[in-house]
Design a protein around this motif. Sequence first.
Motif, PDB file in Angstrom:
ATOM      1  N   HIS A  52      27.744  34.318  38.198  1.00  0.00           N
ATOM      2  CA  HIS A  52      28.485  33.713  39.151  1.00  0.00           C
ATOM      3  C   HIS A  52      28.965  34.900  40.118  1.00  0.00           C
ATOM      4  O   HIS A  52      29.528  35.900  39.522  1.00  0.00           O
ATOM      5  CB  HIS A  52      29.735  32.896  38.634  1.00  0.00           C
ATOM      6  CG  HIS A  52      29.098  31.719  37.956  1.00  0.00           C
ATOM      7  ND1 HIS A  52      28.944  30.547  38.545  1.00  0.00           N
ATOM      8  CD2 HIS A  52      28.923  31.379  36.853  1.00  0.00           C
ATOM      9  CE1 HIS A  52      28.442  29.730  37.760  1.00  0.00           C
ATOM     10  NE2 HIS A  52      28.500  30.217  36.407  1.00  0.00           N
ATOM     11  N   ARG A  53      29.191  34.478  41.358  1.00  0.00           N
ATOM     12  CA  ARG A  53      30.141  35.417  42.365  1.00  0.00           C
ATOM     13  C   ARG A  53      31.177  34.404  42.678  1.00  0.00           C
ATOM     14  O   ARG A  53      30.911  33.178  42.695  1.00  0.00           O
ATOM     15  CB  ARG A  53      29.469  36.001  43.419  1.00  0.00           C
ATOM     16  CG  ARG A  53      28.276  36.822  43.075  1.00  0.00           C
ATOM     17  CD  ARG A  53      28.900  38.220  42.506  1.00  0.00           C
ATOM     18  NE  ARG A  53      27.857  39.039  42.136  1.00  0.00           N
ATOM     19  CZ  ARG A  53      27.626  39.242  40.743  1.00  0.00           C
ATOM     20  NH1 ARG A  53      27.801  38.611  39.948  1.00  0.00           N
ATOM     21  NH2 ARG A  53      26.638  40.354  40.508  1.00  0.00           N
ATOM     22  N   VAL A  54      32.334  34.841  43.388  1.00  0.00           N
ATOM     23  CA  VAL A  54      33.281  34.042  44.021  1.00  0.00           C
ATOM     24  C   VAL A  54      32.680  33.335  45.086  1.00  0.00           C
ATOM     25  O   VAL A  54      33.115  32.033  45.324  1.00  0.00           O
ATOM     26  CB  VAL A  54      34.635  34.585  44.400  1.00  0.00           C
ATOM     27  CG1 VAL A  54      35.543  33.725  45.172  1.00  0.00           C
ATOM     28  CG2 VAL A  54      35.196  35.008  42.827  1.00  0.00           C
ATOM     29  N   ASP A  55      32.133  34.070  45.943  1.00  0.00           N
ATOM     30  CA  ASP A  55      31.963  33.353  47.348  1.00  0.00           C
ATOM     31  C   ASP A  55      30.355  33.354  47.698  1.00  0.00           C
ATOM     32  O   ASP A  55      29.878  33.008  49.023  1.00  0.00           O
ATOM     33  CB  ASP A  55      32.371  34.408  48.691  1.00  0.00           C
ATOM     34  CG  ASP A  55      33.772  34.413  48.734  1.00  0.00           C
ATOM     35  OD1 ASP A  55      34.317  32.892  48.483  1.00  0.00           O
ATOM     36  OD2 ASP A  55      34.647  34.956  48.693  1.00  0.00           O
ATOM     37  N   PRO A  61      26.373  28.589  40.865  1.00  0.00           N
ATOM     38  CA  PRO A  61      26.935  28.378  42.056  1.00  0.00           C
ATOM     39  C   PRO A  61      28.084  29.157  42.532  1.00  0.00           C
ATOM     40  O   PRO A  61      28.816  30.006  41.337  1.00  0.00           O
ATOM     41  CB  PRO A  61      27.468  27.030  42.046  1.00  0.00           C
ATOM     42  CG  PRO A  61      27.694  26.542  40.541  1.00  0.00           C
ATOM     43  CD  PRO A  61      26.689  27.440  39.742  1.00  0.00           C
ATOM     44  N   PRO A  62      28.415  29.554  43.529  1.00  0.00           N
ATOM     45  CA  PRO A  62      29.600  30.298  44.087  1.00  0.00           C
ATOM     46  C   PRO A  62      30.879  29.522  43.497  1.00  0.00           C
ATOM     47  O   PRO A  62      30.739  28.271  43.447  1.00  0.00           O
ATOM     48  CB  PRO A  62      29.707  30.374  45.566  1.00  0.00           C
ATOM     49  CG  PRO A  62      28.645  29.246  45.901  1.00  0.00           C
ATOM     50  CD  PRO A  62      27.730  29.127  44.935  1.00  0.00           C
ATOM     51  N   LEU A  63      31.807  29.956  42.990  1.00  0.00           N
ATOM     52  CA  LEU A  63      33.143  29.518  42.287  1.00  0.00           C
ATOM     53  C   LEU A  63      34.156  29.127  43.085  1.00  0.00           C
ATOM     54  O   LEU A  63      34.986  28.767  42.756  1.00  0.00           O
ATOM     55  CB  LEU A  63      33.218  30.272  41.120  1.00  0.00           C
ATOM     56  CG  LEU A  63      32.287  30.232  40.033  1.00  0.00           C
ATOM     57  CD1 LEU A  63      32.563  31.123  38.786  1.00  0.00           C
ATOM     58  CD2 LEU A  63      31.771  28.938  39.583  1.00  0.00           C
ATOM     59  N   ALA A 126      42.611  33.120  44.118  1.00  0.00           N
ATOM     60  CA  ALA A 126      43.232  34.253  44.645  1.00  0.00           C
ATOM     61  C   ALA A 126      42.121  35.234  45.449  1.00  0.00           C
ATOM     62  O   ALA A 126      42.239  35.663  46.462  1.00  0.00           O
ATOM     63  CB  ALA A 126      43.776  35.240  43.562  1.00  0.00           C
ATOM     64  N   GLU A 127      40.873  35.253  44.874  1.00  0.00           N
ATOM     65  CA  GLU A 127      39.801  36.060  45.531  1.00  0.00           C
ATOM     66  C   GLU A 127      39.408  35.310  46.769  1.00  0.00           C
ATOM     67  O   GLU A 127      39.189  35.726  47.719  1.00  0.00           O
ATOM     68  CB  GLU A 127      38.583  36.319  44.468  1.00  0.00           C
ATOM     69  CG  GLU A 127      38.935  37.288  43.670  1.00  0.00           C
ATOM     70  CD  GLU A 127      39.251  38.697  44.524  1.00  0.00           C
ATOM     71  OE1 GLU A 127      38.168  39.222  45.052  1.00  0.00           O
ATOM     72  OE2 GLU A 127      40.099  39.524  44.198  1.00  0.00           O
ATOM     73  N   ALA A 128      38.950  33.810  46.536  1.00  0.00           N
ATOM     74  CA  ALA A 128      38.573  32.987  47.803  1.00  0.00           C
ATOM     75  C   ALA A 128      39.677  32.853  48.808  1.00  0.00           C
ATOM     76  O   ALA A 128      39.339  32.990  49.840  1.00  0.00           O
ATOM     77  CB  ALA A 128      38.446  31.729  47.055  1.00  0.00           C
ATOM     78  N   GLU A 129      41.045  33.047  48.547  1.00  0.00           N
ATOM     79  CA  GLU A 129      41.985  33.166  49.640  1.00  0.00           C
ATOM     80  C   GLU A 129      42.243  34.069  49.961  1.00  0.00           C
ATOM     81  O   GLU A 129      42.832  34.351  51.195  1.00  0.00           O
ATOM     82  CB  GLU A 129      43.131  32.286  48.917  1.00  0.00           C
ATOM     83  CG  GLU A 129      42.996  30.904  48.510  1.00  0.00           C
ATOM     84  CD  GLU A 129      44.191  30.433  47.870  1.00  0.00           C
ATOM     85  OE1 GLU A 129      45.350  31.131  47.284  1.00  0.00           O
ATOM     86  OE2 GLU A 129      44.088  29.155  47.499  1.00  0.00           O
TER      87      GLU A 129
END
Length: 171
Positions: A52-55, A61-63, A126-129
């Motif tokens: 997985h990756r965040v984006d 799927p992206p998380l 936190a990473e996604a934001e």
Amino acid sequence: PHRSALKSLIFSIVLAFSSLFSLSSYSQEIPTDEASIAAGKQLFDTNCKTCHRVDSRLIGPPLAGVYDRAPSIEWIQDFVRNSSAVIASGDPYAVNLFNEYNKVLMTSFSSLKDPDILNILGYIKAEAEKPKAELPNGPQPPNGQPREGAPQYLNLILIGMVIILILLVVI
């Protein structure tokens, strides 16, 4: 009179139990403190990063936003610990994910506890934001100057072509 008192008593008991259960769901909130996010990053790097990756999509799927897409935080915890059991139960969301990702089963992480999974979700959130760095092909700076590193020779070529066209028309 006794029936209405009994109904009130039953209603009060149901209300008390429902508020008790709703309080327990608040304990399932995604942490936002730095220590939890750091612990979540370490757990993510150890357990999730392979697929997985965040984006972006990888094997899975992206998380980013999974906490909003999935049916619930509890569902995510169950799926992380034993995805094959959730899929086998016929859960529509799980079955759809399984089919969408080429029927590849997610590794079961039965050793991860609820707080561990919440910390991972905290890291993902936190990473996604985080604000995204602007890509090199993004908008021009407001002062009208070309972007740094933009090929300025293209402007010279265009100006030269216009001059040549003007000279050909005039001559």
